[in-house]
Design a protein around this motif. Structure first.
Motif, PDB file in Angstrom:
ATOM      1  N   ARG A  70       0.809  -1.282  -0.068  1.00  0.00           N
ATOM      2  CA  ARG A  70      -0.115   0.183   0.054  1.00  0.00           C
ATOM      3  C   ARG A  70       0.973   1.093   0.036  1.00  0.00           C
ATOM      4  N   ALA A  71       2.190   1.308   0.692  1.00  0.00           N
ATOM      5  CA  ALA A  71       2.646   2.536   0.884  1.00  0.00           C
ATOM      6  C   ALA A  71       3.445   2.585  -0.380  1.00  0.00           C
ATOM      7  N   LEU A  72       4.006   1.558  -1.054  1.00  0.00           N
ATOM      8  CA  LEU A  72       4.806   1.867  -2.425  1.00  0.00           C
ATOM      9  C   LEU A  72       3.764   2.277  -3.331  1.00  0.00           C
ATOM     10  N   LYS A  73       2.523   1.821  -3.276  1.00  0.00           N
ATOM     11  CA  LYS A  73       1.570   2.515  -4.459  1.00  0.00           C
ATOM     12  C   LYS A  73       1.372   3.719  -4.076  1.00  0.00           C
ATOM     13  N   GLN A  74       1.454   4.059  -2.950  1.00  0.00           N
ATOM     14  CA  GLN A  74       1.166   5.545  -2.534  1.00  0.00           C
ATOM     15  C   GLN A  74       2.531   6.388  -2.924  1.00  0.00           C
ATOM     16  N   GLY A  75       3.409   5.954  -3.421  1.00  0.00           N
ATOM     17  CA  GLY A  75       4.630   6.860  -3.441  1.00  0.00           C
ATOM     18  C   GLY A  75       5.548   6.996  -2.615  1.00  0.00           C
ATOM     19  N   ARG A  76       5.619   5.968  -1.491  1.00  0.00           N
ATOM     20  CA  ARG A  76       6.622   6.183  -0.344  1.00  0.00           C
ATOM     21  C   ARG A  76       7.510   5.094  -0.683  1.00  0.00           C
TER      22      ARG A  76
END
Length: 388
Positions: free
Chosen positions: A257-263
């Motif tokens: 989830r974090a990676l898909k939100q650009g983190r």
């Protein structure tokens, strides 16, 4: 267990400092969405990071090893015996690394709660620290003062420490450690988690453009939302203590989830199914690398990471962070073929095959992971996509 001996993994003692629901988009608050300061990215191979410390001078060989990573977090105590202070020691190490590879992103270690003191913790900033700012009746590990983020004078001192370091071109950002400690319910200061939240957001607001803010934040069981809310001001999270049966599936979901939100995600990987006593008996560092690099030891952590790998996911495989020769710590990711070999773009997200088995396909690698047995199969493919 006394208050000063609180276990970071005790999930029953967290203060929920969240100011919104877990479902709120983390991109709604206080973070620059520009990723131009992030490390360069491609899908050639697994991208890596390392946490490291050494109180004296690093060898040239070690500097080149660090320069081969994408992100280097310079832990507390760096260079203190060589340069007289952690700040100067950190800066000098960063300069040496950048001279070899200017594209490496270097982070300065900044603890959110623990005021480390002793011969190896000589910080120039401590000259301006007032012990009256510390919490009354609380010490970490029975000896270290605890920070109190409700104190506005302390807050300014803490923020300025970080800003002073990122003022150097060689320091690309700040790594905030021990965020979970700031939210302990049993701290003697009421609503301390909310006070830390205000401090962290002020640091975000004052952080110069082009600098990165990473935290030891996301962790299953730490709070109701697993500390995910902190990604509202952070550029990404380091993850540790994830390798537990009850945490594995949820941790995958959080990282994805974090990676898909650009983190940014920085996963700490360690050998599994290892004979620790045998490792201790190995006296050669080269032989330690060979031993822990065997597929049965590196496979699970790396396979687990690859299930969620997206742009700006970074992996670290290590036995320790102490780079002193006597420690013989394994930390150089580039010495493992499983990490440096050709990867290629993912052909899709990971698939849940049932019974704890997950699979994912890359251009040059097939991944199969069983989170119940903590085993994985990493199968290399040729240029035609055929398994070798």
């Amino acid at each position: 267990m006394s208050d000063s001996e609180v276990d970071d993994n005790d999930i029953s003692i967290r203060e929920d400092a969240s100011r919104s629901s877990d479902e709120e988009d983390i991109n709604t608050l206080n973070r620059n969405e520009d990723q131009s300061a992030f490390p360069e990215w491609n899908w050639d191979h697994v991208h890596t990071w390392v946490a490291i410390r050494r109180t004296d001078e690093y060898s040239d060989e070690q500097i080149h090893a660090l320069a081969a990573q994408n992100i280097v977090m310079l832990e507390k105590t760096n260079g203190v015996r060589a340069y007289g202070s952690v700040e100067e020691g950190t800066l000098q190490v960063a300069k040496r690394i950048k001279k070899v590879n200017p594209n490496v992103k270097i982070l300065f270690y900044h603890n959110s709660m623990v005021h480390y003191t002793g011969p190896n913790f000589k910080y120039l900033a401590y000259e301006d620290f007032n012990e009256d700012w510390a919490m009354t009746g609380w010490k970490w590990m029975r000896k270290y003062l605890s920070y109190d983020h409700t104190n506005l004078e302390f807050r300014e001192w803490w923020i300025q420490r970080a800003l002073d370091m990122v003022a150097y071109d060689e320091i690309d950002g700040i790594f905030i450690d021990a965020i979970v400690k700031a939210e302990l319910k049993r701290l003697p200061v009421k609503n301390h988690g909310r006070a830390y939240w205000d401090t962290a957001n002020e640091l975000r607001e004052r952080l110069p453009e082009g600098k990165i803010l990473i935290g030891n934040a996301v962790r299953v069981g730490s709070t109701k939302d697993c500390n995910y809310k902190h990604l509202k001001y952070l550029d990404g999270s380091y993850l540790e203590n994830w390798c537990k049966a009850e945490s594995l599936k949820k941790t995958l979901d959080l990282m994805s989830r974090a990676l898909k939100q650009g983190r940014i995600i920085m996963l700490k990987g360690q050998p599994t199914h290892l004979d620790e006593q045998k490792l201790k008996r190995i006296t050669s560092l080269d032989k330690k690398y060979s031993y822990v690099g065997k597929p049965e030891f590196i496979g699970f952590a790396l396979g687990y990471f690859l299930l969620i790998a997206e742009k700006h996911a970074y992996f670290s495989y290590r036995t320790g962070v102490d780079a002193s020769p006597r420690a013989k710590s394994v930390f150089d990711n580039t010495r493992f073929d499983a990490i440096t070999r050709k990867l290629g773009e993912p052909m899709g997200d990971c698939a849940d095959e049932g019974d704890g088995v997950f699979t994912r396909e890359f251009e040059y690698l097939n991944v199969k992971v069983n989170i119940q047995t903590m085993r994985s199969e990493l199968t290399v493919k040729d240029n035609k996509g055929e398994e070798l």
